[in-house]
Scaffold this active site. Structure first.
Site, PDB file in Angstrom:
ATOM      1  N   GLU A 104      -5.409  -5.223  10.255  1.00 34.35           N
ATOM      2  CA  GLU A 104      -4.309  -4.078  10.502  1.00 34.35           C
ATOM      3  C   GLU A 104      -4.587  -3.367  11.827  1.00 34.35           C
ATOM      4  OE1 GLU A 104      -2.130  -2.804   6.606  1.00 34.35           O
ATOM      5  OE2 GLU A 104      -4.021  -1.634   6.541  1.00 34.35           O
ATOM      6  N   GLU A 107      -6.887   4.781   7.582  1.00 41.75           N
ATOM      7  CA  GLU A 107      -6.784   5.988   7.365  1.00 41.75           C
ATOM      8  C   GLU A 107      -8.051   6.467   6.588  1.00 41.75           C
ATOM      9  OE1 GLU A 107      -3.135   5.544   5.355  1.00 41.75           O
ATOM     10  OE2 GLU A 107      -2.259   4.640   7.280  1.00 41.75           O
ATOM     11  N   SER A 150       3.417  -2.084  10.331  1.00 40.06           N
ATOM     12  CA  SER A 150       4.944  -2.236  10.476  1.00 40.06           C
ATOM     13  C   SER A 150       5.456  -3.558  10.309  1.00 40.06           C
ATOM     14  CB  SER A 150       5.204  -1.773  11.838  1.00 40.06           C
ATOM     15  OG  SER A 150       4.844  -0.670  12.285  1.00 40.06           O
ATOM     16  N   LYS A 195       0.036   4.419  -0.240  1.00 38.39           N
ATOM     17  CA  LYS A 195      -0.734   5.554   0.425  1.00 38.39           C
ATOM     18  C   LYS A 195      -0.308   6.526  -0.447  1.00 38.39           C
ATOM     19  CE  LYS A 195      -0.207   3.047   4.702  1.00 38.39           C
ATOM     20  NZ  LYS A 195      -0.163   3.138   6.193  1.00 38.39           N
ATOM     21  N   ASN A 248       0.963  -1.329  -0.032  1.00 34.52           N
ATOM     22  CA  ASN A 248      -0.027   0.095  -0.072  1.00 34.52           C
ATOM     23  C   ASN A 248       0.796   1.214  -0.008  1.00 34.52           C
ATOM     24  OD1 ASN A 248      -1.856   1.819   0.586  1.00 34.52           O
ATOM     25  ND2 ASN A 248      -2.705   1.280   2.488  1.00 34.52           N
ATOM     26  N   GLY A 280       2.427   2.040  10.699  1.00 29.41           N
ATOM     27  CA  GLY A 280       3.393   3.331  11.017  1.00 29.41           C
ATOM     28  C   GLY A 280       4.214   3.744  12.077  1.00 29.41           C
ATOM     29  N   HIS A 282      -9.320   1.018   4.796  1.00 31.61           N
ATOM     30  CA  HIS A 282      -8.075   1.255   5.480  1.00 31.61           C
ATOM     31  C   HIS A 282      -8.444   2.096   6.485  1.00 31.61           C
ATOM     32  CE1 HIS A 282      -4.004   2.405   6.229  1.00 31.61           C
ATOM     33  NE2 HIS A 282      -3.663   1.306   5.585  1.00 31.61           N
TER      34      HIS A 282
HETATM   35  P1  13P Z   1       3.037   0.274   7.699  1.00 30.95           P
HETATM   36  O1  13P Z   1       3.610  -0.927   7.111  1.00 30.95           O
HETATM   37  O2  13P Z   1       3.851   1.466   7.206  1.00 30.95           O
HETATM   38  O3  13P Z   1       2.989   0.409   9.078  1.00 30.95           O
HETATM   39  O4  13P Z   1       1.301   0.570   7.113  1.00 30.95           O
HETATM   40  C1  13P Z   1       0.706  -0.501   7.105  1.00 30.95           C
HETATM   41  C2  13P Z   1      -0.643  -0.181   6.316  1.00 30.95           C
HETATM   42  O5  13P Z   1      -1.446   0.635   6.715  1.00 30.95           O
HETATM   43  C3  13P Z   1      -0.705  -0.903   5.057  1.00 30.95           C
HETATM   44  O6  13P Z   1      -2.184  -0.639   4.606  1.00 30.95           O
END
Ligand code: 13P
Length: 246
Positions: free
Chosen positions: A163, A95, A209, A11, A9, A169, A93
């Protein structure tokens, strides 16, 4: 058996020149041919990335609205993804849920509409830190999953991404045991609330992560069927994560 699935992803990251670098390491690989690989790309770069990706890597949108077209400034639809040969979309997601206020119901409507359109879905669920600390992890992920289950007819074209929000993150990866516990509970939930076939076949991938270092141990857990990778998907480490099962 469930084919191992690794999604990247991206983002809201990437310039054309950064993207060229990512595609170069994907082409270089080598990528385990037994793994289904999908990269989630910002809308504006989808067609560009699609035109340069190697054939063993597929592509996904990161969001799509719940109807085909109309007066919804700023949105794109699953039909538009399909029209551009984009077979996947990431929905729900954390976010989207937490920064943009998307509800369980909106996400479920989006998942149902994407599937009806013929776009496959990476459906994301996961608890926040305060929910975990309050002992509500299962309640939250079951509620998020049920909202979707109530609106879709088939799970064939869905990959579930667990997740935990506290792991995204933050560098605070769930331990293999923490992730496995939730994945196993989710599979039980599917068996009790959908059916045994879906419980057996649906892929439940872990995100939060994930790194080249921790992917191998996570991949050993029996109910972890792959990963959704954020930050590390922008780096050559992604190749090692794809190959974590080897
Ligand atoms: P990270 O791998 O940066 O923690 O993000 C995970 C994520 O949100 C994947 O959709």
């Amino acid at each position: 058996g469930r084919k191992f699935f690794v999604g990247g992803n991206w983002k809201m990251n990437g310039t054309k020149s950064e993207i060229d670098g990512i595609v170069a390491f994907l082409k270089n690989g080598p990528l385990d041919p037994n793994v289904e690989i999908v990269v989630g790309v910002p809308s504006i770069y989808l067609t560009y990335v699609k035109s340069i990706l190697p054939a063993n890597v597929n592509i996904s949108g990161q969001n799509a609205y719940k109807v085909t077209k109309g007066a919804y400034t700023g949105e794109i639809s699953p039909a538009m993804l399909l029209d551009n040969g984009i077979p996947w979309v990431i929905l729900g997601h954390s976010e989207r849920r937490n920064v943009f206020g998307e509800t369980d119901e909106l996400i479920a409507d989006k998942v149902a509409h994407a599937l009806e359109t013929g776009v496959k879905v990476i459906a994301c669920i996961g608890e926040k830190l305060e929910e975990r600390e309050a002992g509500k992890t299962e309640e939250v992920v079951f509620r998020q999953t049920k909202a979707i289950a109530d609106k879709i007819k088939s799970w064939d074209n869905v990959v579930v991404a667990y997740e935990p929000v506290w792991a995204i993150g933050t560098g605070k990866t769930a331990t293999p045991q923490q992730a496995q516990e939730v994945h196993e509970k989710l599979r039980q939930w599917f068996s009790q609330n959908v059916n045994a076939t879906v419980a057996e076949n649906v892929r439940i991938i872990y995100g939060g992560s994930v790194t080249a270092e921790n992917a191998k141990d996570l991949a050993k857990e029996k109910d972890i069927d792959g990963f959704l990778v954020g930050g590390a998907s922008l780096k050559p480490d992604f190749v090692q994560i794809v190959n974590a099962k080897q």
